[in-house]
Design a protein around this motif. Structure first.
Motif, PDB file in Angstrom:
ATOM      1  N   LYS A 178       0.976  -1.655   0.026  1.00 12.55           N
ATOM      2  CA  LYS A 178      -0.215  -0.051   0.206  1.00 12.55           C
ATOM      3  C   LYS A 178       0.989   1.585   0.029  1.00 12.55           C
ATOM      4  N   ILE A 179       1.470   1.287   0.798  1.00  8.44           N
ATOM      5  CA  ILE A 179       3.210   2.494   0.664  1.00  8.44           C
ATOM      6  C   ILE A 179       3.433   2.942  -1.222  1.00  8.44           C
ATOM      7  N   VAL A 180       3.881   1.579  -1.052  1.00  9.58           N
ATOM      8  CA  VAL A 180       4.271   1.938  -2.518  1.00  9.58           C
ATOM      9  C   VAL A 180       3.983   2.325  -3.711  1.00  9.58           C
ATOM     10  N   ASN A 181       2.361   1.479  -3.304  1.00  7.85           N
ATOM     11  CA  ASN A 181       1.178   1.512  -4.168  1.00  7.85           C
ATOM     12  C   ASN A 181       1.386   0.880  -5.677  1.00  7.85           C
ATOM     13  N   VAL A 182       2.096  -0.700  -5.150  1.00  9.15           N
ATOM     14  CA  VAL A 182       1.456  -1.752  -6.265  1.00  9.15           C
ATOM     15  C   VAL A 182       0.897  -2.826  -6.309  1.00  9.15           C
ATOM     16  N   PRO A 183       0.252  -3.110  -6.512  1.00  6.64           N
ATOM     17  CA  PRO A 183      -0.283  -4.468  -6.187  1.00  6.64           C
ATOM     18  C   PRO A 183       0.637  -5.795  -5.662  1.00  6.64           C
ATOM     19  N   ILE A 184      -0.092  -6.243  -4.891  1.00  4.20           N
ATOM     20  CA  ILE A 184       0.598  -7.507  -4.380  1.00  4.20           C
ATOM     21  C   ILE A 184      -1.060  -8.608  -4.011  1.00  4.20           C
ATOM     22  N   ILE A 185       0.179 -10.057  -4.341  1.00  8.98           N
ATOM     23  CA  ILE A 185      -1.411 -11.323  -3.868  1.00  8.98           C
ATOM     24  C   ILE A 185      -0.186 -12.254  -2.965  1.00  8.98           C
ATOM     25  N   CYS A 186      -1.315 -12.787  -1.821  1.00 14.88           N
ATOM     26  CA  CYS A 186       0.003 -13.313  -0.887  1.00 14.88           C
ATOM     27  C   CYS A 186      -1.066 -14.577  -1.254  1.00 14.88           C
ATOM     28  N   VAL A 187       0.000 -15.773  -1.175  1.00 14.91           N
ATOM     29  CA  VAL A 187       0.063 -16.545  -1.423  1.00 14.91           C
ATOM     30  C   VAL A 187       0.959 -18.444  -0.266  1.00 14.91           C
ATOM     31  N   ASP A 188       0.077 -19.486  -0.406  1.00 17.44           N
ATOM     32  CA  ASP A 188       0.095 -20.273   0.482  1.00 17.44           C
ATOM     33  C   ASP A 188       1.325 -21.459  -0.067  1.00 17.44           C
ATOM     34  N   ALA A 189       2.003 -21.966   0.501  1.00 20.12           N
ATOM     35  CA  ALA A 189       3.087 -22.181  -0.707  1.00 20.12           C
ATOM     36  C   ALA A 189       2.388 -23.496  -0.018  1.00 20.12           C
ATOM     37  N   THR A 190       2.158 -24.170   1.010  1.00 22.30           N
ATOM     38  CA  THR A 190       1.369 -25.300   1.463  1.00 22.30           C
ATOM     39  C   THR A 190       0.249 -26.211  -0.091  1.00 22.30           C
ATOM     40  N   ASN A 240      -5.339  -6.776 -13.060  1.00 22.10           N
ATOM     41  CA  ASN A 240      -6.574  -6.689 -14.895  1.00 22.10           C
ATOM     42  C   ASN A 240      -5.591  -6.543 -15.887  1.00 22.10           C
ATOM     43  N   TYR A 241      -4.791  -7.781 -16.018  1.00 22.26           N
ATOM     44  CA  TYR A 241      -4.068  -8.262 -16.902  1.00 22.26           C
ATOM     45  C   TYR A 241      -2.948  -7.186 -17.290  1.00 22.26           C
ATOM     46  N   ASN A 242      -2.487  -6.366 -17.292  1.00 18.03           N
ATOM     47  CA  ASN A 242      -1.596  -5.405 -17.646  1.00 18.03           C
ATOM     48  C   ASN A 242      -0.824  -6.158 -16.586  1.00 18.03           C
ATOM     49  N   VAL A 243       0.307  -6.351 -18.249  1.00 12.41           N
ATOM     50  CA  VAL A 243       1.497  -7.187 -18.215  1.00 12.41           C
ATOM     51  C   VAL A 243       2.466  -6.049 -17.057  1.00 12.41           C
ATOM     52  N   GLU A 244       2.742  -4.767 -17.793  1.00 19.88           N
ATOM     53  CA  GLU A 244       3.905  -3.881 -17.858  1.00 19.88           C
ATOM     54  C   GLU A 244       3.830  -3.523 -15.970  1.00 19.88           C
ATOM     55  N   LEU A 245       2.148  -3.563 -15.130  1.00 18.03           N
ATOM     56  CA  LEU A 245       2.450  -3.411 -13.594  1.00 18.03           C
ATOM     57  C   LEU A 245       2.252  -4.205 -12.910  1.00 18.03           C
ATOM     58  N   THR A 246       2.486  -6.036 -13.514  1.00 19.78           N
ATOM     59  CA  THR A 246       2.610  -7.088 -12.726  1.00 19.78           C
ATOM     60  C   THR A 246       3.985  -7.262 -12.442  1.00 19.78           C
ATOM     61  N   GLU A 247       4.917  -7.100 -13.902  1.00 18.41           N
ATOM     62  CA  GLU A 247       6.255  -6.992 -13.454  1.00 18.41           C
ATOM     63  C   GLU A 247       7.000  -6.233 -12.606  1.00 18.41           C
ATOM     64  N   LYS A 248       6.354  -5.480 -12.184  1.00 17.01           N
ATOM     65  CA  LYS A 248       6.162  -4.187 -11.091  1.00 17.01           C
ATOM     66  C   LYS A 248       5.913  -4.685  -9.792  1.00 17.01           C
ATOM     67  N   SER A 249       5.026  -5.793  -9.508  1.00 18.87           N
ATOM     68  CA  SER A 249       4.106  -6.152  -8.113  1.00 18.87           C
ATOM     69  C   SER A 249       5.582  -6.668  -7.162  1.00 18.87           C
ATOM     70  N   ILE A 250       4.511  -7.157  -6.080  1.00 22.47           N
ATOM     71  CA  ILE A 250       5.228  -8.110  -4.914  1.00 22.47           C
ATOM     72  C   ILE A 250       4.072  -8.905  -5.538  1.00 22.47           C
ATOM     73  N   ILE A 251       5.538 -10.522  -4.516  1.00 29.16           N
ATOM     74  CA  ILE A 251       4.276 -11.245  -4.181  1.00 29.16           C
ATOM     75  C   ILE A 251       4.733 -11.853  -3.310  1.00 29.16           C
ATOM     76  N   TYR A 252       3.805 -12.588  -1.904  1.00 28.05           N
ATOM     77  CA  TYR A 252       4.020 -13.157  -0.978  1.00 28.05           C
ATOM     78  C   TYR A 252       3.321 -14.312  -0.778  1.00 28.05           C
ATOM     79  N   ILE A 253       4.603 -15.342  -0.643  1.00 24.40           N
ATOM     80  CA  ILE A 253       4.571 -16.267   0.241  1.00 24.40           C
ATOM     81  C   ILE A 253       4.798 -16.738   1.189  1.00 24.40           C
TER      82      ILE A 253
END
Length: 355
Positions: free
Chosen positions: A85-97, A121-134
């Motif tokens: 939220k602070i850096v204003n980029v999308p994030i998804i949180c997934v469970d490794a299990t 929303n299928y914005n590739v450029e935005l996807t490539e600058k996002s955060i993934i939390y596992i």
């Protein structure tokens, strides 16, 4: 000067945020963990500065993904979501299990990118600058069967994540088929920031053993300390994280167990604190509920003793307020319910004050 273009707004990132400002924002939502906040603030700032340098072809820097270690309920997931939220980029949180090796029943690790692309929303450029939390990364640690000597747990999943975290170009179909969305999207994971986290329950004994071997200290001398702070890469490898996987997560941030005063702060201070939430349940029916400070301290002591983390505070409050919540809706002219220390310690009935 560098800028993040994230699909929501363009900001001059070095003016808008720096590590110190990121930590100040984190302090508004996360209790304690000051050293960890500093580590993560610097890591996230440097990550997006790296993207700027790559874009402007000034210098090529390797990505520094992050591994979070700490007990359940200490704020790992909340910190990552707050950072996004602070850096204003999308994030998804997934469970490794939920992930399995290719060829087995379960989610393939590449489905992470599919979910992230959908979130963007299928914005590739935005996807490539996002955060993934596992999360729950410790649950896919390598474990060896005593009889066969073969891996019976998560080494295969760790192996399958290596290229994804390091950087690979994937051809990703849409998560949900839509009439106007049939194409395959090409997504490069090189610049996605990966953060993984886990409680690593039981790693304390591994750390203790190493310290005793290396420094010849008596084990009990370390039982009084927050031993998670002494975690290093060797301990994680001995726990079952393979070296190749760990090598792609160079930044190690350690979370401490919350202490009594931090639990008290969590209970009363935030805008949407648990006590304020329960008070609202009563006030909408015209009844005030008050907690003495001693009662709040006793709730915090229970949380420390049970080692249940911030998430467990709600279950304690539910138990404490059960009698009051059962009785008060049927009481006429009830004005105030007082929760005092003995209600918490001896399970006594709260004090009911009538108009």
């Amino acid at each position: 000067m560098f800028c993040i273009k994230n699909g929501f707004k363009n900001v001059n990132f070095s003016d808008y945020l720096n590590p110190e400002k990121i930590k100040i924002e984190l302090d508004r939502y996360i209790i304690g963990q000051n050293e960890t906040k500093e580590i993560i603030s610097v890591a996230v700032y440097n990550h997006y500065k790296r993207l700027y340098l790559i874009k402007n072809k000034k210098i090529l820097l390797e990505k520094s993904n992050i591994i979070l270690i700490g007990p359940t309920g200490c704020g790992k997931t909340l910190m990552v979501k707050t950072l996004a939220k602070i850096v204003n980029v999308p994030i998804i949180c997934v469970d490794a299990t939920s992930f399995t090796e290719a060829g087995y029943v379960g989610d393939d690790v590449e489905s992470i990118i599919q979910k992230l692309l959908h979130e963007c929303n299928y914005n590739v450029e935005l996807t490539e600058k996002s955060i993934i939390y596992i999360d729950e990364i410790d649950k896919i640690s390598k474990k060896t069967d005593f009889f066969s000597g073969k891996d019976v747990s998560g080494e295969g999943v760790q192996q399958s994540m290596l290229k994804l975290i390091e950087g690979v170009i994937l051809n990703v179909p849409p998560l949900i088929e839509r009439k106007n969305l049939q194409q395959i999207f090409s997504v490069d994971t090189t610049n996605i920031l990966f953060i993984v986290g886990g409680a690593f329950s039981g790693i304390e004994s591994i750390i203790n053993y190493r310290i005793n071997q290396e420094l010849n200290f008596i084990k009990k001398n370390f039982e009084l300390l927050n031993i998670i702070n002494y975690t290093n890469s060797d301990d994680l490898i001995n726990f079952g994280i393979i070296p190749e996987f760990l090598g792609r997560l160079p930044i190690l941030a350690k979370f401490k167990e919350l202490n009594e005063s931090e639990y008290v702060y969590i209970l009363i201070k935030p805008r949407n604190s648990l006590i304020k939430q329960f008070c609202y349940l009563f006030i909408i029916e015209g009844v005030n509920i008050k907690f003495t400070f001693d009662a709040i301290k006793e709730i915090a002591k229970i949380a420390v003793k049970r080692k249940i983390g911030a998430r467990g505070l709600k279950s304690i409050l539910e138990s404490v307020l059960l009698k009051a919540m059962f009785i008060f809706p049927s009481k006429i002219n009830l004005k105030l319910i007082l929760i005092y220390k003995d209600v918490i310690i001896f399970n006594k009935k709260p004090l009911f004050i009538y108009k």
